[in-house]
Design an enzyme around this catalytic site. Structure first.
Site, PDB file in Angstrom:
ATOM      1  N   LYS A  61      38.961  47.044  44.435  1.00 20.37           N
ATOM      2  CA  LYS A  61      39.747  45.456  44.199  1.00 20.37           C
ATOM      3  C   LYS A  61      38.575  44.612  44.537  1.00 20.37           C
ATOM      4  O   LYS A  61      37.494  44.600  44.589  1.00 20.37           O
ATOM      5  CB  LYS A  61      41.043  45.241  44.512  1.00 20.37           C
ATOM      6  CG  LYS A  61      41.875  46.361  44.211  1.00 20.37           C
ATOM      7  CD  LYS A  61      43.308  45.988  44.436  1.00 20.37           C
ATOM      8  CE  LYS A  61      44.149  47.379  44.549  1.00 20.37           C
ATOM      9  NZ  LYS A  61      45.585  47.069  44.278  1.00 20.37           N
ATOM     10  N   GLU A 111      46.718  45.209  37.306  1.00 22.82           N
ATOM     11  CA  GLU A 111      46.432  44.070  37.661  1.00 22.82           C
ATOM     12  C   GLU A 111      45.614  43.054  36.647  1.00 22.82           C
ATOM     13  O   GLU A 111      45.737  41.894  36.420  1.00 22.82           O
ATOM     14  CB  GLU A 111      45.474  43.773  39.215  1.00 22.82           C
ATOM     15  CG  GLU A 111      46.629  44.085  40.137  1.00 22.82           C
ATOM     16  CD  GLU A 111      45.853  44.817  41.586  1.00 22.82           C
ATOM     17  OE1 GLU A 111      44.606  44.864  41.559  1.00 22.82           O
ATOM     18  OE2 GLU A 111      46.541  45.351  42.265  1.00 22.82           O
ATOM     19  N   ASN A 166      39.684  52.511  44.810  1.00 22.85           N
ATOM     20  CA  ASN A 166      39.752  51.134  44.047  1.00 22.85           C
ATOM     21  C   ASN A 166      39.523  49.886  45.148  1.00 22.85           C
ATOM     22  O   ASN A 166      40.692  49.393  45.744  1.00 22.85           O
ATOM     23  CB  ASN A 166      40.893  50.946  43.054  1.00 22.85           C
ATOM     24  CG  ASN A 166      40.924  49.405  42.586  1.00 22.85           C
ATOM     25  OD1 ASN A 166      40.229  48.886  42.605  1.00 22.85           O
ATOM     26  ND2 ASN A 166      42.192  49.269  41.882  1.00 22.85           N
ATOM     27  N   GLY A 174      50.279  48.563  46.115  1.00 29.40           N
ATOM     28  CA  GLY A 174      50.198  47.488  47.348  1.00 29.40           C
ATOM     29  C   GLY A 174      51.463  47.247  48.040  1.00 29.40           C
ATOM     30  O   GLY A 174      51.628  46.118  48.734  1.00 29.40           O
ATOM     31  N   HIS A 221      44.134  48.809  34.452  1.00 30.16           N
ATOM     32  CA  HIS A 221      44.761  48.340  35.907  1.00 30.16           C
ATOM     33  C   HIS A 221      45.797  47.429  35.804  1.00 30.16           C
ATOM     34  O   HIS A 221      45.704  46.577  34.810  1.00 30.16           O
ATOM     35  CB  HIS A 221      43.675  48.224  37.009  1.00 30.16           C
ATOM     36  CG  HIS A 221      44.349  48.382  38.371  1.00 30.16           C
ATOM     37  ND1 HIS A 221      45.289  47.445  38.881  1.00 30.16           N
ATOM     38  CD2 HIS A 221      44.277  49.251  39.225  1.00 30.16           C
ATOM     39  CE1 HIS A 221      45.799  47.752  39.908  1.00 30.16           C
ATOM     40  NE2 HIS A 221      44.979  48.934  40.184  1.00 30.16           N
ATOM     41  N   GLU A 228      50.153  54.657  37.659  1.00 33.52           N
ATOM     42  CA  GLU A 228      50.533  54.018  38.904  1.00 33.52           C
ATOM     43  C   GLU A 228      51.571  53.146  38.625  1.00 33.52           C
ATOM     44  O   GLU A 228      51.607  52.330  38.255  1.00 33.52           O
ATOM     45  CB  GLU A 228      49.178  52.826  39.074  1.00 33.52           C
ATOM     46  CG  GLU A 228      48.095  53.903  39.242  1.00 33.52           C
ATOM     47  CD  GLU A 228      47.134  52.942  39.838  1.00 33.52           C
ATOM     48  OE1 GLU A 228      46.650  53.144  40.968  1.00 33.52           O
ATOM     49  OE2 GLU A 228      46.451  52.014  39.319  1.00 33.52           O
ATOM     50  N   SER A 248      50.186  52.955  46.801  1.00 31.68           N
ATOM     51  CA  SER A 248      50.500  53.081  48.291  1.00 31.68           C
ATOM     52  C   SER A 248      50.322  54.281  48.881  1.00 31.68           C
ATOM     53  O   SER A 248      50.787  54.732  49.786  1.00 31.68           O
ATOM     54  CB  SER A 248      51.919  52.682  48.569  1.00 31.68           C
ATOM     55  OG  SER A 248      51.950  51.243  48.223  1.00 31.68           O
TER      56      SER A 248
HETATM   57  C1  PEP Z   1      45.586  50.509  43.153  1.00 28.50           C
HETATM   58  O1  PEP Z   1      45.213  49.293  42.930  1.00 28.50           O
HETATM   59  O2  PEP Z   1      45.186  51.158  42.219  1.00 28.50           O
HETATM   60  C2  PEP Z   1      46.554  51.093  44.109  1.00 28.50           C
HETATM   61  C3  PEP Z   1      46.879  52.177  43.875  1.00 28.50           C
HETATM   62  O3  PEP Z   1      46.648  50.368  45.250  1.00 28.50           O
HETATM   63  P1  PEP Z   1      47.362  50.632  46.643  1.00 28.50           P
HETATM   64  O4  PEP Z   1      46.850  51.955  46.921  1.00 28.50           O
HETATM   65  O5  PEP Z   1      46.924  49.778  47.644  1.00 28.50           O
HETATM   66  O6  PEP Z   1      48.774  50.679  46.166  1.00 28.50           O
END
Ligand code: PEP
Length: 249
Positions: free
Chosen positions: A14, A99, A12, A172, A97, A166, A207
């Site tokens: 973003k 976000e 992803n 992040g 997601h 997630e 992460s």
């Molecule tokens: C994500 O945005 O779906 C995500 C898992 O980000 P990150 O791997 O940077 O934590």
């Protein structure tokens, strides 16, 4: 899990990526060591969908969009429809997601409209769920996930779906859920999906990187990873793919 590969490793990007650097990413991708066991997918920003469609297809990478609006076309300034991302060659659309839920205030009612619109155009939702830190600390993780998955209640179970668990506190932040937390939560998510009449892949996200991917992919109930930061560079993305293929072997 019903389809061919054991793991899906999806990136992803973003709101990151310019045309030149994304084409350099494609050039730098090495061969998937286990294409029959590990599927690769990338969800770039909308502006890169068309230009990356063929280069990714040539490298065996499925294309995904990070969101869509639920209408097909019309006076919805700034929006992108499922029809448009299908036309650009997408297979997946990320929905739910954290976000989008937290910053753009997307709720279950809106997500149901988006899910139906995505299905209508033959796309596969990559439906994200996850709890905030306060919710985990309060012991309400399963209730939160159940509430997020309740959107699927009554939907056609023959339509394609991938879920990504997630934990919001792991996105992040460099923090990942422990193997125990991952296995326990994935077991709950699979159980809840079964109650809703679904058997589908459940990816872990938060992460994931080259250093932790192997132990995360080895957790019970984990069918792949949704990767943010570590998917922006071809070498770290490929190291995660390689880790998944070692676990699959
Ligand atoms: C994500 O945005 O779906 C995500 C898992 O980000 P990150 O791997 O940077 O934590």
């Amino acid at each position: 899990m019903g389809d061919s590969t054991q793991f899906i490793i999806a990136g992803n990007w973003k709101m990151n990526g310019m045309l030149d650097e994304s084409l350099a990413f494609v050039d730098a991708l090495t061969e998937n060591p286990s294409p029959t066991a590990v599927e690769m997918a990338i969800c770039p920003p909308f502006t890169l969908l068309h230009p990356l469609s063929k280069p990714f297809a040539d490298k065996g990478v499925k294309l995904g969009a990070q969101s869509v609006y639920f209408e097909e076309s019309g006076a919805f300034t700034g929006s992108i429809s499922p029809l448009m991302v299908k036309d650009a060659g997408c297979h997946y659309v990320i929905l739910g997601h954290s976000e989008r839920r937290d910053i753009m205030h997307e709720d279950n009612a809106l997500l149901l409209k988006k899910l139906n619109a995505v299905w209508k155009h033959g796309l596969e939702p990559m439906f994200c769920i996850g709890e905030h830190l306060e919710e985990r600390e309060a012991g309400t993780t399963n209730d939160v996930l159940k509430g997020q998955l309740s959107v699927l209640e009554g939907t056609d179970t023959s339509l394609p779906l991938t879920v990504a668990y997630e934990p919001v506190w792991a996105i992040g932040t460099g923090k990942t859920a422990s193997p125990e937390q991952v296995s326990e939560t994935h077991a709950f998510v699979h159980e809840e999906l079964a109650r809703l009449g679904r058997t589908c892949k459940v990816l872990y996200g938060g992460s994931v990187n080259a250093g932790n991917a192997e132990s995360l992919m080895a957790c019970a109930g984990v069918d792949g990873a949704l990767v943010g930061g570590a998917s922006l560079k071809a070498d770290s993305f490929m190291e995660i793919v390689a880790a998944a293929s070692r676990v699959a072997a």
